[in-house]
Design a protein around this motif. Sequence first.
Motif, short mmCIF file in Angstrom:
data_model
loop_
_atom_site.label_atom_id
_atom_site.label_comp_id
_atom_site.label_asym_id
_atom_site.label_seq_id
_atom_site.Cartn_x
_atom_site.Cartn_y
_atom_site.Cartn_z
N GLU A 58 -39.19 -4.81 41.89
CA GLU A 58 -38.31 -3.74 42.35
C GLU A 58 -38.63 -3.33 43.79
O GLU A 58 -39.78 -3.34 44.21
CB GLU A 58 -38.43 -2.51 41.45
CG GLU A 58 -37.97 -2.77 40.04
CD GLU A 58 -38.06 -1.53 39.16
OE1 GLU A 58 -38.62 -0.49 39.61
OE2 GLU A 58 -37.57 -1.59 38.03
N PHE A 71 -33.46 -1.97 43.93
CA PHE A 71 -33.02 -3.35 43.96
C PHE A 71 -33.98 -4.19 43.12
O PHE A 71 -35.19 -4.02 43.21
CB PHE A 71 -32.98 -3.88 45.39
CG PHE A 71 -31.90 -3.23 46.21
CD1 PHE A 71 -30.61 -3.75 46.22
CD2 PHE A 71 -32.15 -2.08 46.94
CE1 PHE A 71 -29.61 -3.14 46.95
CE2 PHE A 71 -31.15 -1.46 47.67
CZ PHE A 71 -29.88 -2.00 47.67
N ASN A 80 -31.99 -11.67 44.85
CA ASN A 80 -31.68 -10.25 44.65
C ASN A 80 -30.50 -10.19 43.69
O ASN A 80 -29.38 -10.47 44.07
CB ASN A 80 -31.34 -9.61 45.99
CG ASN A 80 -30.99 -8.15 45.87
OD1 ASN A 80 -30.23 -7.63 46.66
ND2 ASN A 80 -31.52 -7.46 44.89
N HIS A 83 -28.79 -3.99 41.34
CA HIS A 83 -29.42 -2.72 41.70
C HIS A 83 -28.74 -1.56 41.00
O HIS A 83 -27.61 -1.66 40.52
CB HIS A 83 -29.45 -2.52 43.22
CG HIS A 83 -28.13 -2.18 43.84
ND1 HIS A 83 -27.25 -3.12 44.28
CD2 HIS A 83 -27.55 -0.98 44.10
CE1 HIS A 83 -26.20 -2.54 44.81
NE2 HIS A 83 -26.34 -1.24 44.70
#
Length: 133
Positions: A58, A71, A80, A83
């Motif tokens: 995170e 995120f 990624n 989020h």
Amino acid sequence: MSSRIASCSCGQLSIEVNGEPRGVGVCHCFACQRRTGSVFAALASFTAPYSVSGKATEYVRTGDQGAQFIFRFCPVCGTNLFHTEVGEDDSVSVAVGAFADPAFPAPTVSVYDCRRHSWVQLPSDVEAFSKDP
């Protein structure tokens, strides 16, 4: 209700969401450009609940208007994936490309258009905002 699964590049981290997206948009802010390594982020917002499989790293970032966003990245491949906003437990935003679905709904909103690269062309029906409304 239909579900969709988005996953990281190596497959270690995935998220399953239900139903149609609440919204699909692109963000041209410099933080999203750096975060994605691209010239914009393409995100889809979904209503909770959602299910996460695998381990995530995170990163918390404070937005221009003071909201905090958590995120989640794959610690193996670095993708990624999604989020959430601190204090907003009813939704999740997922990277559109992680669904690997060319038929995924197109964006309807563009934010931080003031930072959009001049060569990026959006569909004519996308509502553009200079900053985050």
